[in-house]
Each structure stands twice: as C-alpha cells, then as structure tokens.
Design an enzyme around this catalytic site. Structure first.
Site, mmCIF file in Angstrom:
data_model
loop_
_atom_site.group_PDB
_atom_site.id
_atom_site.type_symbol
_atom_site.label_atom_id
_atom_site.label_comp_id
_atom_site.label_asym_id
_atom_site.label_seq_id
_atom_site.Cartn_x
_atom_site.Cartn_y
_atom_site.Cartn_z
ATOM 1 N N SER A 126 0.747 -1.379 -0.053
ATOM 2 C CA SER A 126 -0.052 -0.085 -0.035
ATOM 3 C C SER A 126 0.808 1.334 0.089
ATOM 4 O O SER A 126 2.229 1.344 0.505
ATOM 5 C CB SER A 126 -0.929 -0.052 1.297
ATOM 6 N N TYR A 151 -1.922 -0.141 10.521
ATOM 7 C CA TYR A 151 -1.987 -0.827 9.271
ATOM 8 C C TYR A 151 -0.841 -0.859 8.517
ATOM 9 O O TYR A 151 -0.346 -1.706 7.783
ATOM 10 C CB TYR A 151 -3.207 -0.444 8.510
ATOM 11 N N LYS A 155 2.266 -3.189 6.683
ATOM 12 C CA LYS A 155 2.668 -3.158 5.367
ATOM 13 C C LYS A 155 4.165 -3.093 5.177
ATOM 14 O O LYS A 155 4.831 -3.711 4.351
ATOM 15 C CB LYS A 155 1.871 -2.231 4.415
HETATM 16 C C1 WQD Z 1 -9.529 8.960 1.683
HETATM 17 C C2 WQD Z 1 -9.778 10.479 1.684
HETATM 18 C C3 WQD Z 1 -10.276 10.832 4.159
HETATM 19 C C4 WQD Z 1 -13.998 8.903 4.303
HETATM 20 C C5 WQD Z 1 -6.848 4.101 3.021
HETATM 21 C C6 WQD Z 1 -5.635 2.865 3.317
HETATM 22 C C7 WQD Z 1 -4.992 2.768 2.187
HETATM 23 C C8 WQD Z 1 -6.273 1.948 1.195
HETATM 24 C C9 WQD Z 1 -7.172 3.027 1.004
HETATM 25 C C10 WQD Z 1 -6.434 -0.488 1.498
HETATM 26 C C11 WQD Z 1 -9.142 11.085 2.879
HETATM 27 C C12 WQD Z 1 -11.174 11.334 3.171
HETATM 28 C C13 WQD Z 1 -12.915 9.440 3.974
HETATM 29 C C14 WQD Z 1 -14.932 9.859 4.711
HETATM 30 C C15 WQD Z 1 -13.772 11.698 4.374
HETATM 31 N N1 WQD Z 1 -6.627 0.912 1.992
HETATM 32 N N2 WQD Z 1 -12.676 10.750 3.734
HETATM 33 N N3 WQD Z 1 -15.018 11.093 4.595
HETATM 34 O O1 WQD Z 1 -7.047 6.753 4.079
HETATM 35 O O2 WQD Z 1 -6.368 7.646 1.761
HETATM 36 O O3 WQD Z 1 -6.291 5.071 2.255
HETATM 37 O O4 WQD Z 1 -7.787 3.379 2.194
HETATM 38 O O5 WQD Z 1 -6.170 -0.736 0.363
HETATM 39 O O6 WQD Z 1 -3.960 1.686 2.205
HETATM 40 O O7 WQD Z 1 -4.723 3.900 3.744
HETATM 41 O O8 WQD Z 1 -8.564 6.222 2.158
HETATM 42 O O9 WQD Z 1 -10.894 6.355 1.633
HETATM 43 O O10 WQD Z 1 -10.367 6.323 3.865
HETATM 44 O O11 WQD Z 1 -9.763 8.467 2.613
HETATM 45 O O12 WQD Z 1 -13.402 12.903 4.044
HETATM 46 O O13 WQD Z 1 -16.265 9.390 5.108
HETATM 47 O O14 WQD Z 1 -11.321 10.646 1.896
HETATM 48 O O15 WQD Z 1 -10.050 11.875 5.013
HETATM 49 O O16 WQD Z 1 -8.498 12.462 2.746
HETATM 50 P P1 WQD Z 1 -7.020 6.616 2.472
HETATM 51 P P2 WQD Z 1 -9.968 6.829 2.663
#
Ligand code: WQD
Length: 340
Positions: A126, A151, A155
């Site tokens: 990741s 998490y 990785k």
């Molecule tokens: C993306 C953006 C949040 C939810 C993680 C893991 C990565 C991968 C994908 C596995 C951020 C914003 C999110 C919400 C929001 N995991 N957000 N409201 O954290 O970039 O990555 O998931 O494969 O390894 O680290 O993904 O989709 O959680 O967040 O504003 O309800 O959306 O703050 O900026 P992230 P995410």
C-alpha cells in the site's frame, strides 16, 4: 494452465483479480475464510467468467490447512496474497489484531510457499508505506517512512519480511504492489466492494449516502494546504488494479529467482475529496448530502503515484477514468438493494 493461489480471493481486490486471471488464461485457486467477504461472491465470479472456481474455506494463517491445498495442487506456480485486515482507523484501536493477522498470515504463507517450492509471489502492499511524503508524487525509491497507522506499519514490516525471505531463499521471486486508493466495481455490477459495517473509505461511504443507508457524508477537513482545502489521493479503478496483478505474475515468470521489486500501482493523477464528490454527482446525476467535519487522525495531506516503473517494467497503465469508477461503484451499490 498455470495455477495461481489467491488468498483473500473473494474480497474486493481479490475477486476482481480472480476474474482477470481467468480472462488471461490462468487457473486461480481461492483460499478465503470469508471474514471480510461473502460466499455469494463465488457464484458471481462463476457468472462473470463462466468457470467454476476451485476454492477452500480456510484461514491462510493455518499452516496445516494451507499445506493440504498445496498437496492437492502440486503445480501451483504462484501466490497472490491479499488476505489481510485493511482499516486504517481500526488498526489504531486494535493494533494487535493487525500485527497478528497481517504479519502472522504472511509468515505462514511464505513458510508454505517455501515448503512447496512455489516460484512467484505477489504481495498486496500500500502507498501508506510512504507515510507523509516530502513530495506528494512518490516513486518506488521514495524513502519508506513511519506509517501513519499500525495498518501501514504492517505493510512496511511485511515488505521487509518478503525481502529478507527472498534474500535467504533465492529460489522464488516477488513483487510488492503498492496500491493507491482502489475504487469502483466490475462493469457487470456483479462484484464490488462489500464494506463490513460503517465504511472507512470515502467512495463506499458516498455510495451508501447516495442510496440512503448513511444520512450524510462527513468530509474530514477542508482547511488542508491544497487547492480546495481537502486531501488529495490517487484513486484507481479496481479492475485496473486487478490487471496489474496479472502483469506482475507474467513479469515474474520471466524473471530470475531472487528478484524482489516494488511497484506503485496508481494512475499518477491526484483528486481531492470534493472533486470525487462533484464527479460522483455529475456522472450519476444526483446530489450527495455532506458536511465538513474535523480532520481525521492519520490522514496524509496529499499523495499520488508516479506510475512510470509499472508502465515500463510491467507494461501496465490504468485505463479507466475516475468517472468510470464512480459510475461503476454506484451501479454496484444499486445492485445491492436487490440482493436477496
Ligand atoms: C480518502 C480521503 C479521508 C472517508 C486507506 C488506506 C489505504 C487503502 C485505502 C487499502 C481522505 C477522506 C474518507 C469519509 C472523508 N486501503 N474521507 N470522509 O485513508 O487515503 O487510504 O484506504 O487498500 O492503504 O490507507 O482512504 O478512502 O479512507 O480516505 O472525508 O467518510 O477521503 O479523510 O482524505 P485513505 P479513505
């Protein structure tokens, strides 16, 4: 027909990869304990591919059970290892679950892979291994930082375990695929993301808000130092991501044992949270109710891939657009409403 073992093969990325493996002429063998997926996905995979897929319900940390699969299938040429927990927030609350499952599971899979002299290994890594990078565009040689969550830590540790294991046993080779943000669903709307409980990730939260399961989306902060104040990520269609695994297996088949290479699997384009919301609304012609909330601990401000290495070495580039992915994710979400 080359047999490829796929751990977590009924999960979000695993199931899409099983489809692409079959379409590229491989014979996938799924091992999954369905802790983070549902058995009906197997029927959907048969429907999409027209193939009955060999699968075993087991925890891949169970060395004896996993060994039995290899005894039954002595010609397994490679392993693609997806089975792991992946919720950033949950890992901060329950780190031992993540260290136990993600690291323990990998160690067992590698032990069995060595025991049965399997030649190729593809690991689901990741972009979180980069932590908060100096520059938002990362290449594979960008320094690995302390990850922002347990998490991400798992990785980093797993990548190191694989590198040390190949070094000590140079009779197999491996790729470390560093995913950016997987989104979307299969164009057939027969498989897609099945978040258990409240979605941690942005796009499934958007689709559940759109279909009324969630009241409103919270945007975690809009005063970051970015153009519109919201965080930027590299969102990649899950089918493009799945295809990268097939390219990785093909590449490893022509590489000598002892090789271990990391690859950024992203589009090379960054999108903000608000851009994702706007695009979802435009492509699906609906409005998403959202409110700005506090920043989420552990979020990096912006990160997206330089995907040149995957293009030149794996002959892989992402083909779908963000709009395609957001249309496909909504089609999948709507299909769940009719699920019996
Ligand atoms: C993306 C953006 C949040 C939810 C993680 C893991 C990565 C991968 C994908 C596995 C951020 C914003 C999110 C919400 C929001 N995991 N957000 N409201 O954290 O970039 O990555 O998931 O494969 O390894 O680290 O993904 O989709 O959680 O967040 O504003 O309800 O959306 O703050 O900026 P992230 P995410």
């Amino acid at each position: 027909m080359e047999e490829i073992l796929v751990t977590g093969g009924t999960g979000y990325i695993g199931s899409h990869t099983v489809v692409e493996l079959i379409e590229s002429g491989y014979k996938p063998i799924i091992v999954d304990d369905f802790r983070n997926s549902k058995p009906f996905i197997l029927d959907r995979l048969a429907e999409i591919t027209g193939e009955e897929i060999t699968q075993y319900k087991l925890d891949c940390a169970d060395e004896e059970a996993l060994s039995e699969v290899f005894e039954k299938h002595p010609n397994i040429a490679g392993v693609i290892h997806f089975a792991a927990d992946k919720a950033v927030g949950e890992s901060a609350i329950n780190p031992l679950k993540y260290y136990d499952n993600n690291i323990g599971g990998l160690v067992t899979v590698l032990k069995v892979l060595l025991k049965f002299k399997v030649q190729h290994f593809v690991f689901s890594s990741s972009c979180t291994v980069y932590g908060e990078p100096e520059s938002p565009v990362v290449i594979e040689s960008t320094p690995i930082q302390n990850a922002a969550s347990p998490y991400g830590d798992t990785k980093i540790i797993c990548e190191r375990i694989i590198q040390n294991t190949v070094q000590a046993n140079p009779n197999f080779n491996a790729t470390l695929l560093r995913y950016f943000n997987p989104i979307g669903a299969h164009p057939s709307a027969l498989i897609g993301e099945l978040p258990q409980g409240i979605p941690n990730n942005l796009v499934p939260y958007i689709t559940q808000t759109a279909n009324g399961i969630r009241e409103s989306l919270t945007v975690y902060g809009d005063d970051y130092p970015t153009e519109d104040g919201t965080c930027i990520r590299d969102y990649i269609h899950v089918v493009d991501l799945a295809k990268a695994h097939v390219n990785a297996i093909k590449w490893l088949s022509n590489e000598p044992a002892g090789v271990v290479e990391a690859f950024n699997i992203g589009t090379g384009k960054g999108s903000s949270v608000l851009e994702i919301i706007r695009t979802f609304e435009a492509v699906n012609q609906l409005k998403i109710k959202y409110a700005i909330g506090p920043k989420r601990a552990g979020d990096v401000i912006q990160i997206y891939a330089n995907p040149t290495k995957a293009k030149t070495v794996l002959n892989w580039t992402a083909k779908y657009t963000i709009a395609d992915a957001l249309k496909h994710s909504w089609n999948w979400e709507k299909s769940l409403l009719t699920l019996k």
